[in-house]
Enzyme design. Structure first.
Site, PDB file in Angstrom:
ATOM      1  N   LYS A 297       1.946  16.929  -4.153  1.00  0.00           N
ATOM      2  CA  LYS A 297       2.874  15.779  -4.218  1.00  0.00           C
ATOM      3  C   LYS A 297       2.681  15.022  -5.537  1.00  0.00           C
ATOM      4  O   LYS A 297       3.641  14.710  -6.238  1.00  0.00           O
ATOM      5  CB  LYS A 297       2.608  14.841  -3.034  1.00  0.00           C
ATOM      6  CG  LYS A 297       3.375  13.533  -3.114  1.00  0.00           C
ATOM      7  CD  LYS A 297       2.926  12.501  -2.091  1.00  0.00           C
ATOM      8  CE  LYS A 297       3.535  11.141  -2.434  1.00  0.00           C
ATOM      9  NZ  LYS A 297       3.169  10.085  -1.493  1.00  0.00           N
TER      10      LYS A 297
ATOM     11  N   THR B 188       1.798   6.064  -2.966  1.00  0.00           N
ATOM     12  CA  THR B 188       1.963   6.807  -4.222  1.00  0.00           C
ATOM     13  C   THR B 188       3.408   7.271  -4.287  1.00  0.00           C
ATOM     14  O   THR B 188       3.831   8.086  -3.450  1.00  0.00           O
ATOM     15  CB  THR B 188       1.040   8.041  -4.254  1.00  0.00           C
ATOM     16  OG1 THR B 188      -0.308   7.614  -4.105  1.00  0.00           O
ATOM     17  CG2 THR B 188       1.199   8.798  -5.572  1.00  0.00           C
TER      18      THR B 188
ATOM     19  N   LYS C 218      -1.676   6.201 -11.883  1.00  0.00           N
ATOM     20  CA  LYS C 218      -2.075   7.073 -10.769  1.00  0.00           C
ATOM     21  C   LYS C 218      -1.687   8.534 -11.044  1.00  0.00           C
ATOM     22  O   LYS C 218      -2.505   9.447 -10.872  1.00  0.00           O
ATOM     23  CB  LYS C 218      -1.398   6.560  -9.495  1.00  0.00           C
ATOM     24  CG  LYS C 218      -1.390   7.503  -8.311  1.00  0.00           C
ATOM     25  CD  LYS C 218      -2.673   7.498  -7.551  1.00  0.00           C
ATOM     26  CE  LYS C 218      -2.658   8.557  -6.462  1.00  0.00           C
ATOM     27  NZ  LYS C 218      -3.879   8.645  -5.722  1.00  0.00           N
TER      28      LYS C 218
HETATM   29  P1  NAD Z   1       0.255   9.286   6.620  1.00  0.00           P
HETATM   30  O1  NAD Z   1       1.390  10.236   6.787  1.00  0.00           O
HETATM   31  O2  NAD Z   1      -1.005   9.476   7.373  1.00  0.00           O
HETATM   32  O3  NAD Z   1       0.778   7.792   6.934  1.00  0.00           O
HETATM   33  C1  NAD Z   1       2.060   7.317   6.648  1.00  0.00           C
HETATM   34  C2  NAD Z   1       2.468   6.408   7.802  1.00  0.00           C
HETATM   35  O4  NAD Z   1       3.744   5.833   7.493  1.00  0.00           O
HETATM   36  C3  NAD Z   1       2.625   7.157   9.121  1.00  0.00           C
HETATM   37  O5  NAD Z   1       1.852   6.535  10.127  1.00  0.00           O
HETATM   38  C4  NAD Z   1       4.125   7.057   9.407  1.00  0.00           C
HETATM   39  O6  NAD Z   1       4.421   6.970  10.800  1.00  0.00           O
HETATM   40  C5  NAD Z   1       4.478   5.770   8.694  1.00  0.00           C
HETATM   41  N1  NAD Z   1       5.887   5.629   8.378  1.00  0.00           N
HETATM   42  C6  NAD Z   1       6.746   6.566   7.887  1.00  0.00           C
HETATM   43  N2  NAD Z   1       7.978   6.022   7.723  1.00  0.00           N
HETATM   44  C7  NAD Z   1       7.880   4.721   8.099  1.00  0.00           C
HETATM   45  C8  NAD Z   1       8.797   3.643   8.145  1.00  0.00           C
HETATM   46  N3  NAD Z   1      10.068   3.796   7.760  1.00  0.00           N
HETATM   47  N4  NAD Z   1       8.365   2.447   8.588  1.00  0.00           N
HETATM   48  C9  NAD Z   1       7.071   2.279   8.979  1.00  0.00           C
HETATM   49  N5  NAD Z   1       6.152   3.269   8.963  1.00  0.00           N
HETATM   50  C10 NAD Z   1       6.559   4.478   8.516  1.00  0.00           C
HETATM   51  O7  NAD Z   1      -0.034   9.244   5.048  1.00  0.00           O
HETATM   52  P2  NAD Z   1      -1.358   8.692   4.306  1.00  0.00           P
HETATM   53  O8  NAD Z   1      -2.301   9.810   4.074  1.00  0.00           O
HETATM   54  O9  NAD Z   1      -1.803   7.449   4.981  1.00  0.00           O
HETATM   55  O10 NAD Z   1      -0.730   8.361   2.875  1.00  0.00           O
HETATM   56  C11 NAD Z   1       0.028   7.167   2.644  1.00  0.00           C
HETATM   57  C12 NAD Z   1       0.250   7.036   1.149  1.00  0.00           C
HETATM   58  O11 NAD Z   1      -1.009   6.981   0.482  1.00  0.00           O
HETATM   59  C13 NAD Z   1       1.014   8.190   0.518  1.00  0.00           C
HETATM   60  O12 NAD Z   1       1.911   7.680  -0.428  1.00  0.00           O
HETATM   61  C14 NAD Z   1      -0.091   9.030  -0.117  1.00  0.00           C
HETATM   62  O13 NAD Z   1       0.365   9.799  -1.215  1.00  0.00           O
HETATM   63  C15 NAD Z   1      -1.063   7.963  -0.549  1.00  0.00           C
HETATM   64  N6  NAD Z   1      -2.464   8.405  -0.701  1.00  0.00           N
HETATM   65  C16 NAD Z   1      -3.060   9.152   0.276  1.00  0.00           C
HETATM   66  C17 NAD Z   1      -4.383   9.557   0.121  1.00  0.00           C
HETATM   67  C18 NAD Z   1      -5.070  10.371   1.179  1.00  0.00           C
HETATM   68  O14 NAD Z   1      -6.181  10.889   0.906  1.00  0.00           O
HETATM   69  N7  NAD Z   1      -4.524  10.521   2.378  1.00  0.00           N
HETATM   70  C19 NAD Z   1      -5.097   9.182  -1.043  1.00  0.00           C
HETATM   71  C20 NAD Z   1      -4.472   8.386  -2.008  1.00  0.00           C
HETATM   72  C21 NAD Z   1      -3.144   8.004  -1.815  1.00  0.00           C
END
Ligand code: NAD
Length: 290
Positions: free
Chosen positions: A244, A94, A169
């Site tokens: 966010k 997102t 979204k």
């Molecule tokens: P998270 O922080 O659990 O996961 C993000 C991952 O990205 C981490 O493992 C981190 O180490 C990795 N990362 C960061 N920088 C990096 C890089 N340069 N190269 C490779 N890996 C890297 O976050 P999440 O909850 O999995 O969310 C991910 C996305 O999904 C976000 O954009 C969030 O807004 C969206 N989202 C989350 C949810 C939810 O309920 N958690 C729901 C809908 C959408």
């Protein structure tokens, strides 16, 4: 079956990569976190030390990253020009509409097809393969992305051109933030006026105040279906993530010249809630402040 690079194996990406591997795709995974890489290996993915190695020879690249600046860095520095130009690129993070369009244009001018494909649904849906994807990109890019996304979700909807997935979204989540706060206010007021919460639920859920925040995610413990309220507001969908999305929505409203007063107020309320130490509390927990 395809060879797919997966970048960002966190709460969401970990389960999504697992589902691609379960479906029989060869998944080449990368994350900065060693724990995330370990979990990916346990779930049938091959892991690599850099993005550039992970994208070698792939048919597709999928990313699930925290924010727009990380997405931009990863694609502009390590994906574009390093993955084969025949690969389809799918960013499921997102992020803001402007960055999604910028990265999509950079990909297109280097000859790649790309879609922005953010999701609705939380960690359980990511693990269970039941996400909803809203997709921005050309008809051709959508046709190529759809079979890959279908392995991770229950619905894949083409929203329009580049950036349209992110636009859908943030509009959806702005509405969600607003109707959650409204639902909380209605329950708080009903209780103060002497109504039993379940009685108010029984009435409003079949009346004109009915909405998803009430009937699928009721913010009051013991009323309506089971929800994070029944589990001491453990997320679910954490307040920090709602904040966010509201910030992204308000940026987009400003850029587009839209007067979104309710969205702005929702952003202020979640800003205060998160600043008060509730970043990891489910977003329905905002009822405790009313
Ligand atoms: P998270 O922080 O659990 O996961 C993000 C991952 O990205 C981490 O493992 C981190 O180490 C990795 N990362 C960061 N920088 C990096 C890089 N340069 N190269 C490779 N890996 C890297 O976050 P999440 O909850 O999995 O969310 C991910 C996305 O999904 C976000 O954009 C969030 O807004 C969206 N989202 C989350 C949810 C939810 O309920 N958690 C729901 C809908 C959408």
């Amino acid at each position: 079956m395809a060879t797919i690079a997966f970048i960002g194996l966190g709460n969401m990406g970990g389960g999504m990569a697992m589902n691609l591997a379960k479906a029989g795709h060869a998944v080449r995974a990368f994350d900065l976190s060693p724990e995330a890489l370990e979990r990916a290996r346990e779930n049938g993915c091959a892991t690599f030390d850099t993005v550039r190695e992970a994208v070698q020879g792939v048919d597709a690249v999928v990313s699930m990253l925290p924010n727009g600046s990380i997405v931009e860095n990863v694609y502009l520095n390590d994906v574009i020009g390093h993955a084969p130009a025949s690969a389809i690129l799918l960013d499921c993070s997102t992020i803001d509409v402007a960055t999604a369009r910028k990265v999509g244009e950079a990909a297109a001018s280097a000859g790649y097809a790309m879609v922005d494909a953010p999701v609705s649904g939380g960690i359980a849906a990511a693990n269970g393969g039941t996400l909803t994807f809203m997709v921005g990109g050309s008809d051709d890019a959508f046709a190529r992305a759809e079979p890959i996304l279908a392995r991770m979700g229950k619905a894949v909807i083409h929203a329009g051109g580049a950036g349209a997935g992110q636009a859908a979204k943030i509009c959806n989540n702005m509405l969600l933030g607003i109707h959650m706060i409204g639902t909380c206010e209605a329950f708080a007021m009903a209780q103060k006026l002497g109504l039993d919460p379940q009685t108010f639920y029984d009435i409003s859920s079949v009346s004109s105040g009915q909405c998803w925040s009430m009937t699928s995610y009721c913010p009051v413990p013991g009323a309506g279906p089971s929800s994070p309220a029944d589990n001491d507001y453990q997320p679910g969908f954490a307040a920090a993530l709602m904040l966010k999305d509201l910030k992204l929505a308000m940026e987009a409203a400003e850029t587009a010249g839209v007067k979104a007063e309710m969205g702005q107020r929702a952003r202020e309320i979640y800003d205060a809630f998160v600043a008060d130490g509730n970043a990891g509390v489910d977003f329905s927990g905002v009822i405790k402040t009313l």
